[in-house]
Write a protein that holds these residues in place. Sequence first.
Motif, PDB file in Angstrom:
ATOM      1  N   THR A 111       0.832  -1.197   0.000  1.00 28.12           N
ATOM      2  CA  THR A 111       0.000   0.000   0.000  1.00 28.12           C
ATOM      3  C   THR A 111       0.872   1.254   0.000  1.00 28.12           C
ATOM      4  N   GLN A 152      -7.176   0.182  -0.994  1.00 29.57           N
ATOM      5  CA  GLN A 152      -7.435  -1.106  -0.352  1.00 29.57           C
ATOM      6  C   GLN A 152      -8.803  -1.117   0.331  1.00 29.57           C
ATOM      7  N   ASP A 166      -5.359  -1.648  -5.289  1.00 32.59           N
ATOM      8  CA  ASP A 166      -4.728  -2.168  -4.072  1.00 32.59           C
ATOM      9  C   ASP A 166      -5.596  -3.288  -3.503  1.00 32.59           C
ATOM     10  N   GLU A 167      -5.112  -4.504  -3.635  1.00 32.69           N
ATOM     11  CA  GLU A 167      -5.834  -5.695  -3.175  1.00 32.69           C
ATOM     12  C   GLU A 167      -7.295  -5.679  -3.618  1.00 32.69           C
TER      13      GLU A 167
HETATM   14 MG   LIG Z   1      -2.100  -2.678   2.016  1.00 31.93          MG
END
Ligand SMILES: [Mg+2]
Lengths: 331, 267
Positions: A56, A96, A172-173
């Motif tokens: 991140t 995220q 992000d993810e």
């Molecule tokens: Mg992260």
Amino acid sequence: MNSPDTTDPRGTAALAISARGLVKTFGKLQAVAGIDLDVPRGMIFAVLGPNGAGKTTLIRMLATLIAPDEGKATVMGHDLRDEADAVRSSIALTGQFASLDEDLTGRENLLLLARLWGFRGRQATGRARDLLEAFNLSDAANKQVKDYSGGMRRRLDIAASLIVTPGVLFLDEPTTGLDPVARQGVWRMIRDLARSGVTILLTTQYLEEADQLAARIAVIDRGRKIAEGTSRELKATIGSGFLHVALGDASDIDRASALLEAKLGHPPKRNVEGGALSIMADTPKAANEAVAALMADGIAVTDFSMGTPSLDEVFFALTGDPAEPEKEQAS
Amino acid sequence: MNDITPATLKHVERPARPGGMSNALVFGWRAILKFKHVPEQLFDLIMTPIMFTLLFTFVFGGALAGSTDNYLQFFLPGILVQTVVFNSVYSGMGLSTDLGKGLFERFRSLPIWPLAPFAGLMVGDVLRHFIAGSIILAIGLMLGYRAEAGVFGVIGAFLLLFAVGFGFGWVFILMGLLIRTPMTVMTIGFTLIFPLVFASNIMVEPETMPDWLRAFVDHNPISFITTALRGLMGGGVTFQQILLALIAPVLLTVVLAPASLVAYRRK
Ligand SMILES: [Mg+2]
Ligand SMILES: Nc1ncnc2c1ncn2[C@@H]1O[C@H](COP(=O)(O)OP(=O)(O)OP(=O)(O)O)[C@@H](O)[C@H]1O
């Protein structure tokens, strides 16, 4: 840690992202400890790493949200430090955690962003409608986001990043916390996006996800890049598969471990519960012979299976194996 | 789940870059949408002042000012000041909540005027001050309050209230930026605000207070604001009173607006 070759105009022109020696420190902790990254335009590139690896932090630096302490980078040819606004104009970020206004409806969220980008009146409503349709959210368009399911939120969040087609999309993810069906949906979406020419940099904790989506994968751990390559290259480094063996008698573990290491030439990894081992196996044949050798030696094997390595095992293979030097900077 | 339709993945260029004011108005629109979707927030805003108005007027009014009517005449402008200042705390809480949710991450990665989200917040605040102030004023009028200075006096009073809300708003915007939990913003906010509001001339004239307290009350910015507001609504306001009332909001803006921008950029 700065290498001078970032000024090479030929190299950076074809690259969507080019980073050299990025460092970010929080207090005493180096969250990102000198990462180089080259992402060609139009590619899906995955950054793979466990919790706290610095994924991140890396993305936030590249998206101009935090300034790097050291190093430099260009995104779509614009310098991160000196041309932050130009960078912002050519990227989109899906963080995220959903960056949506929970109180507003899905449509209002998209309208808000369309208007901030400068679309007016009909253009803005049209953009919101198109995206809702494309992401299969038309039916929920007038519901407040707080009533959305996790999968719907993710889709809306990604839709919100596509108001204006970005040069680079940071994800992000993107599938953490989604069920398998929703995950498949997001994967398809990411592939379609890449096909339309958008460069995608995504982070993930799942080897399988990186494997499925990305043309190149960088593995990071504790702020450092420990390997990079195509999925095939990485697998070649870490072995094509993992053999999992469960022992009938946990006291056999030392003997089994030594035997497997001798047969397969890799260090086995003991499972925390004891009584089970995982080990890299270069071919199914070698795995088969190793299991046969265990049984021939009188060790009770209650179960064995061949599987793709988990992220855990990848890290073990990449960091815990002194016999095989890291194929870092293989690019 | 269906695939996304490729048609929508056509390349969309960004339109001409909008001005900062246009960005701010979009955020203002967001604030208005919040009223539509979360009308409960208004309840929080006006219940306290309504209770204060009724309690003070009917319970203490007679004792404090001879009659409830007299007291209401004295108290109503003050309760408007209190409402606006309390509202600013809620606005800081709202910001802290927003910041915690990652929504601002997206705003910050957009090529927009960096102060636009705060300008939008202020638009929302002004609207809230207006709605809450109007409701309190309407209740006051029903109970017998008379604004001697008439409509223009009331308009002037509301303008002053907006300025006060704007100035004090920065305190809580900055707190919202620096403090992660909205509840902490509220606790600290009210801890700061309570002495200012109660040790002022909002509820009573300071004549009967001990000297040390009176010295504080006489120099409390809330007292200056309340005095000017009484003058504006009841007639007889002086230029000097308005200037004194504006000192705190102007100072707060000059110091805290740039500080907020720095805090926001640094986050
Ligand atoms: Mg992260
Ligand atoms: N703002 C911050 N202040 C202090 N430490 C931070 C901050 N942001 C991240 N860290 C620390 O930096 C390290 C890397 O965090 P980061 O969020 O980048 O990891 P990640 O790879 O994204 O992990 P996850 O998979 O859990 O999301 C962690 O140890 C984290 O605690």
